[in-house]
Motif scaffolding. Structure first.
Motif, PDB file in Angstrom:
ATOM      1  N   THR B  78       0.840  -1.201   0.000  1.00 46.94           N
ATOM      2  CA  THR B  78       0.000   0.000   0.000  1.00 46.94           C
ATOM      3  C   THR B  78       0.873   1.247   0.000  1.00 46.94           C
ATOM      4  N   LEU B  79       0.382   2.250  -0.683  1.00 47.09           N
ATOM      5  CA  LEU B  79       1.012   3.566  -0.697  1.00 47.09           C
ATOM      6  C   LEU B  79       0.009   4.546  -0.125  1.00 47.09           C
ATOM      7  N   THR B  80       0.398   5.260   0.909  1.00 48.99           N
ATOM      8  CA  THR B  80      -0.467   6.295   1.474  1.00 48.99           C
ATOM      9  C   THR B  80       0.162   7.652   1.235  1.00 48.99           C
ATOM     10  N   VAL B  81      -0.583   8.483   0.532  1.00 48.04           N
ATOM     11  CA  VAL B  81      -0.152   9.858   0.313  1.00 48.04           C
ATOM     12  C   VAL B  81      -0.737  10.668   1.466  1.00 48.04           C
ATOM     13  N   THR B  82       0.111  11.118   2.351  1.00 45.89           N
ATOM     14  CA  THR B  82      -0.367  11.838   3.537  1.00 45.89           C
ATOM     15  C   THR B  82      -0.449  13.335   3.263  1.00 45.89           C
ATOM     16  N   SER B  83      -1.464  13.947   3.829  1.00 42.22           N
ATOM     17  CA  SER B  83      -1.663  15.387   3.674  1.00 42.22           C
ATOM     18  C   SER B  83      -1.448  15.805   2.215  1.00 42.22           C
ATOM     19  N   ALA B  84      -2.264  15.240   1.360  1.00 43.31           N
ATOM     20  CA  ALA B  84      -2.091  15.463  -0.082  1.00 43.31           C
ATOM     21  C   ALA B  84      -2.328  16.932  -0.448  1.00 43.31           C
ATOM     22  N   HIS B  85      -1.567  17.397  -1.416  1.00 43.51           N
ATOM     23  CA  HIS B  85      -1.721  18.741  -1.947  1.00 43.51           C
ATOM     24  C   HIS B  85      -1.883  18.665  -3.458  1.00 43.51           C
ATOM     25  N   PRO B  86      -2.365  19.738  -4.074  1.00 45.54           N
ATOM     26  CA  PRO B  86      -2.601  19.696  -5.532  1.00 45.54           C
ATOM     27  C   PRO B  86      -1.382  19.242  -6.333  1.00 45.54           C
ATOM     28  N   GLU B  87      -0.187  19.566  -5.874  1.00 42.58           N
ATOM     29  CA  GLU B  87       1.012  19.160  -6.626  1.00 42.58           C
ATOM     30  C   GLU B  87       1.263  17.655  -6.567  1.00 42.58           C
ATOM     31  N   ASP B  88       0.537  16.960  -5.678  1.00 39.96           N
ATOM     32  CA  ASP B  88       0.634  15.500  -5.620  1.00 39.96           C
ATOM     33  C   ASP B  88      -0.268  14.832  -6.650  1.00 39.96           C
ATOM     34  N   SER B  89      -1.098  15.611  -7.316  1.00 37.23           N
ATOM     35  CA  SER B  89      -1.972  15.049  -8.335  1.00 37.23           C
ATOM     36  C   SER B  89      -1.118  14.426  -9.423  1.00 37.23           C
ATOM     37  N   SER B  90      -1.380  13.172  -9.698  1.00 38.22           N
ATOM     38  CA  SER B  90      -0.538  12.452 -10.650  1.00 38.22           C
ATOM     39  C   SER B  90      -1.154  11.076 -10.909  1.00 38.22           C
ATOM     40  N   PHE B  91      -0.486  10.329 -11.754  1.00 39.25           N
ATOM     41  CA  PHE B  91      -0.855   8.935 -12.046  1.00 39.25           C
ATOM     42  C   PHE B  91       0.136   8.068 -11.274  1.00 39.25           C
ATOM     43  N   TYR B  92      -0.375   7.309 -10.323  1.00 44.74           N
ATOM     44  CA  TYR B  92       0.474   6.461  -9.502  1.00 44.74           C
ATOM     45  C   TYR B  92       0.329   5.016  -9.978  1.00 44.74           C
ATOM     46  N   ILE B  93       1.440   4.397 -10.288  1.00 42.62           N
ATOM     47  CA  ILE B  93       1.417   3.030 -10.824  1.00 42.62           C
ATOM     48  C   ILE B  93       2.309   2.145  -9.961  1.00 42.62           C
ATOM     49  N   CYS B  94       1.797   0.982  -9.625  1.00 38.47           N
ATOM     50  CA  CYS B  94       2.621   0.018  -8.909  1.00 38.47           C
ATOM     51  C   CYS B  94       3.026  -1.095  -9.863  1.00 38.47           C
ATOM     52  N   SER B  95       4.074  -1.773  -9.504  1.00 42.02           N
ATOM     53  CA  SER B  95       4.447  -2.972 -10.246  1.00 42.02           C
ATOM     54  C   SER B  95       4.949  -4.007  -9.262  1.00 42.02           C
ATOM     55  N   ALA B  96       4.934  -5.236  -9.703  1.00 41.70           N
ATOM     56  CA  ALA B  96       5.346  -6.323  -8.828  1.00 41.70           C
ATOM     57  C   ALA B  96       6.284  -7.247  -9.570  1.00 41.70           C
ATOM     58  N   ALA B  97       7.237  -7.772  -8.848  1.00 40.73           N
ATOM     59  CA  ALA B  97       8.177  -8.730  -9.418  1.00 40.73           C
ATOM     60  C   ALA B  97       8.357  -9.850  -8.411  1.00 40.73           C
TER      61      ALA B  97
END
Lengths: 110, 119
Positions: B78-97
């Protein structure tokens, strides 16, 4: 110098054309090489791994030149559906860490 | 095989709130998971690497206290973006190996991504 460099394009080609992309990498310890395809607002999808001897998958051919530290992707008989961004990816032996190129954008025109 | 899911696929939140994104490997055990961020017309930028049961390794410039990563099992990170701000707006992608069945040992499999918009 970036670790992995690609021409961002866009490459605009007519349907049926053959198009080739190159990618250079700076780390000679790089061991594994891949081409991924990414459509707009989607995740990257593995197109093909790149092997030392070169490999082909249908209309796609990948080549690796370790001496010159570049890999290439050749697409024959381009289809409209090939329009996407093609990402060059390298990683080092023993790690899962990927280094991405900035991608080359391809537009196949009708 | 080698399917990775992400949830949610998109989220809109107010500035100052925290957002949790889940990444699951559905049919293989992921010894390592990665979190990337992608801004429009840019390539994927690795944020951090996580191994099951240990602390994540963050890339230079990524604040570990802002982007909390937990890799509690071989199938979930899990990824938690804490206290998010507008500059955190983005496409977050995970990958697994990982190493399981036909999954390659050096191949990453990507989740479908999470589009975060912070107002």
């Amino acid at each position: 110098r970036k670790e992995v460099e690609q021409d961002p394009g866009p490459f605009n080609v007519p349907e049926g054309a053959t198009v080739a992309f190159n990618c250079t990498y700076s780390n000679s310890a790089s061991q594994s090489f891949f081409w991924y395809r990414q459509d707009c607002r989607k995740e990257p999808k593995l197109l093909m791994s790149v092997y030392s001897s070169g490999n082909e998958d249908g209309r796609f051919t990948a080549q690796l030149n370790r001496a010159s530290q570049y890999i290439s992707l050749l697409i024959r008989d381009s289809k409209l559906s090939d329009s996407a961004t093609y990402l060059c990816v390298v990683n080092q032996k023993g790690t899962y860490k990927y280094i991405f190129g900035t991608g080359t954008r391809l537009k196949v025109l009708a | 095989g080698a399917v990775v899911s992400q949830h949610p696929s998109w989220v809109i939140c107010k500035s100052g709130t925290s957002v949790k994104i889940e990444c699951r490997s559905l049919d293989f055990q992921a010894t390592t998971m990665f979190w990337y961020r992608q801004f429009p017309k840019q390539s994927l930028m690795l944020m951090a690497t996580s191994n099951e049961g240990s602390k994540a390794t963050y890339e230079q410039g990524v604040e570990k206290d802002k982007f909390l990563i937990n890799h509690a099992s071989l199938t979930l990170s899990t990824l938690t973006v804490t206290s998010a701000h507008p500059e955190d707006s983005s496409f977050y992608i995970c990958s697994a190996a990982g190493t399981s069945g036909s999954v390659g040992t050096d191949t990453q499999y990507f989740g479908p991504g999470t589009r975060l918009t912070v107002l």
